[in-house]
Design an enzyme around this catalytic site. Structure first.
Site, PDB file in Angstrom:
ATOM      1  N   ARG A  40      60.249  -8.966  46.190  1.00 18.57           N
ATOM      2  CA  ARG A  40      59.039  -9.344  46.936  1.00 18.57           C
ATOM      3  C   ARG A  40      59.272  -9.371  48.444  1.00 18.57           C
ATOM      4  NH1 ARG A  40      56.455 -13.769  42.801  1.00 18.57           N
ATOM      5  NH2 ARG A  40      55.242 -12.205  41.648  1.00 18.57           N
ATOM      6  N   LYS A 206      46.496 -11.459  24.247  1.00 16.75           N
ATOM      7  CA  LYS A 206      45.163 -11.935  23.884  1.00 16.75           C
ATOM      8  C   LYS A 206      44.024 -11.007  24.283  1.00 16.75           C
ATOM      9  CE  LYS A 206      46.124 -16.857  24.185  1.00 16.75           C
ATOM     10  NZ  LYS A 206      45.898 -18.021  25.047  1.00 16.75           N
ATOM     11  N   GLY A 375      53.364  -8.013  36.181  1.00 15.45           N
ATOM     12  CA  GLY A 375      53.976  -8.885  35.175  1.00 15.45           C
ATOM     13  C   GLY A 375      54.826  -8.156  34.163  1.00 15.45           C
ATOM     14  N   GLY A 398      47.960 -11.906  37.725  1.00 18.63           N
ATOM     15  CA  GLY A 398      46.577 -12.389  37.610  1.00 18.63           C
ATOM     16  C   GLY A 398      45.643 -11.675  38.578  1.00 18.63           C
TER      17      GLY A 398
HETATM   18  P1  AMP Z   1      50.116 -10.758  28.321  1.00 19.88           P
HETATM   19  O1  AMP Z   1      50.625 -11.860  29.204  1.00 19.88           O
HETATM   20  O2  AMP Z   1      48.760 -11.011  27.762  1.00 19.88           O
HETATM   21  O3  AMP Z   1      50.274  -9.390  28.930  1.00 19.88           O
HETATM   22  O4  AMP Z   1      51.040 -10.805  27.032  1.00 19.88           O
HETATM   23  C1  AMP Z   1      52.390 -10.525  27.075  1.00 19.88           C
HETATM   24  C2  AMP Z   1      53.079 -11.279  25.997  1.00 19.88           C
HETATM   25  O5  AMP Z   1      52.531 -10.933  24.747  1.00 19.88           O
HETATM   26  C3  AMP Z   1      54.554 -10.971  25.941  1.00 19.88           C
HETATM   27  O6  AMP Z   1      55.265 -12.158  26.147  1.00 19.88           O
HETATM   28  C4  AMP Z   1      54.743 -10.439  24.544  1.00 19.88           C
HETATM   29  O7  AMP Z   1      55.929 -10.930  23.928  1.00 19.88           O
HETATM   30  C5  AMP Z   1      53.572 -10.976  23.789  1.00 19.88           C
HETATM   31  N1  AMP Z   1      53.223 -10.141  22.621  1.00 19.88           N
HETATM   32  C6  AMP Z   1      52.897  -8.851  22.634  1.00 19.88           C
HETATM   33  N2  AMP Z   1      52.683  -8.418  21.375  1.00 19.88           N
HETATM   34  C7  AMP Z   1      52.881  -9.462  20.553  1.00 19.88           C
HETATM   35  C8  AMP Z   1      52.800  -9.639  19.140  1.00 19.88           C
HETATM   36  N3  AMP Z   1      52.471  -8.626  18.353  1.00 19.88           N
HETATM   37  N4  AMP Z   1      53.038 -10.866  18.661  1.00 19.88           N
HETATM   38  C9  AMP Z   1      53.351 -11.882  19.481  1.00 19.88           C
HETATM   39  N5  AMP Z   1      53.455 -11.782  20.809  1.00 19.88           N
HETATM   40  C10 AMP Z   1      53.223 -10.573  21.347  1.00 19.88           C
END
Ligand code: AMP
Length: 418
Positions: A40, A206, A375, A398
């Site tokens: 950064r 999610k 991220g 974010g």
């Molecule tokens: P995000 O912050 O929404 O981009 O989500 C990233 C996180 O989702 C990472 O820490 C991944 O380990 C988790 N993740 C991705 N796929 C899965 C899955 N099938 N089951 C559980 N966690 C997951």
């Protein structure tokens, strides 16, 4: 509309307040605090070089960690001043506060090309609360305002929204730094008029976090590719069994609406054809956060769409990686946000690694423009050693999501249009 940048203003002899993102990871080593990743800091060097060459008197401000409005010596920016001085090969002055007499005195004696770093903005609760009196004090030495902290631009804090408001009210220019300019160019202009085919890859945990991005990009994309745990909310919405996979049962209507909208617009919408699954066993232990720890056993590829009741999906399978790769290799513009699986565990990292490889290949061999959300996606491509083979990696997590959703970021809105 494009924003005015640091290239558009004459900074010679003027005090320039630069909001940077020096929220860097640190670790205590042999009683001394060391910066473990200076990316950064490095990313602000082009803006700083330009300002130094232009003869500006530079005042840098940043947040670091979450001190909750109190002074906290373990999260001081002092080590950053030392690191920055090393990287620039010139002195960087440091003041142990971001407002007050000492700051104003030091700012007052700066010479063209001098650099002063202020202490952690978040030692004052008014930074995050965007207190007008605090913003006024922070802005006192500033004649020109520059924001180079895209990662903090989605927050209306004193340093991102209050200070430019004050500077502008005095007739001072408020402009984007070179890093901010790049973020706005790639996440904004390039995706507004993408070269086609435009393939959007969305993964992560999610549906609720990413559905707005999916909905907005359905309007522009030729193909939407889904991976990560959000897959299972889509699968549940389509009537498949998802076993113990991470799902949002109350979001299936959003998933169906997105599928419907893609169909109406003729957008190809791809969901995994196979999955890597495992059977979780409760170990009876809890982790540091008090959550139960599961032992994931019998890791296997499941070729059929229904996941058994006792199993959980953790990654896209090899057939899915193959199908997705075929589409990605035909793309001229690629946007990727979110991993394809729980990639932190090497047993479930293969899907994300395969996509990282093919995104890099499409860029290198086919001249596709590849733009990565911040991220986890950036972490994943760097783990694969392919970070230098994509077109652009956003520095904002974010902030990049909110920007891609089409929201107006307060820290961007505060800058003057061209
Ligand atoms: P995000 O912050 O929404 O981009 O989500 C990233 C996180 O989702 C990472 O820490 C991944 O380990 C988790 N993740 C991705 N796929 C899965 C899955 N099938 N089951 C559980 N966690 C997951």
């Amino acid at each position: 509309m494009a924003k005015t940048t640091v290239r558009d203003v004459n900074v010679r002899g003027r005090r320039v307040f630069v909001r940077v993102d020096y929220n860097v990871p640190m670790e205590e080593k042999e009683g001394k605090i060391a910066i473990t990743d200076a990316t950064r800091i490095k990313e602000t060097l082009p803006t700083l070089d330009l300002l130094v060459q232009g003869g500006a008197k530079i005042i840098l401000a940043s947040h670091l960690g979450r001190p909750k409005g109190k002074s906290e010596p373990t999260i001081s920016l002092r080590p950053v001043a030392e690191k920055l001085a090393d990287m620039l090969g010139r002195n960087v002055a440091f003041v142990d506060d971001c407002i007050g007499d000492k700051v104003e005195k030091t700012a007052g004696i700066l010479q063209p090309g001098d650099i002063l770093l202020l202490e952690n903005l978040r030692f004052h609760p008014e930074e995050e609360a965007n207190g007008p009196a605090f913003a006024e004090k922070l802005a006192r030495p500033a004649e020109i305002y520059v924001n180079d902290a895209f990662g903090a631009a989605h927050r209306a804090h004193a340093s991102t929204e209050g200070v430019p408001r004050v500077v502008r009210s005095r007739g001072g220019p408020c402009v984007a730094g070179l890093l901010m300019e790049r973020e706005l160019k790639f996440l904004g202009e390039e995706l507004d008029r993408p070269a086609k085919p435009f393939v959007v890859i969305v993964g992560g945990a999610k549906v609720s976090d990413k559905i707005k991005v999916v909905n907005r990009l359905i309007e522009k994309a030729d193909t939407i590719i889904i991976g990560g745990a959000m897959t299972y909310t889509f699968k549940l919405a389509q009537g498949f069994k998802v076993g113990k996979s991470l799902v949002e049962r109350d979001k299936t209507d959003l998933a169906l609406a997105a599928l419907e909208s893609a169909k109406k617009r003729g957008v190809q919408f791809l969901l995994p054809a196979d999955n890597v699954i495992a059977t979780p066993f409760d170990t009876g232990k809890v982790n540091k956060k008090g959550k139960p720890v599961f032992d994931l056993q019998n890791v296997r590829v499941l070729k059929e769409p229904n996941i058994p009741d006792d199993a959980e999906g953790f990654d896209i399978g090899p057939e899915t990686a193959r199908q997705y790769s075929e589409v990605i290799l035909k793309a001229k513009t690629i946007l990727w946000n979110g991993p394809m699986g729980m990639f932190e565990d090497p047993r479930f990292a293969e899907g994300t690694r395969a996509i990282a490889k093919v995104v890099a290949e499409a860029t290198r061999k086919n001249g596709a423009k590849s733009i990565l959300g911040g991220g986890d996606t950036v972490t994943a491509i760097n783990i694969a050693g392919l970070g230098d083979q994509v077109t652009f990696m956003s520095t904002g997590g974010g902030a990049s999501l909110e920007f891609l959703q089409g929201e107006v970021l307060p820290g961007v809105a505060a800058l003057s249009d061209k």
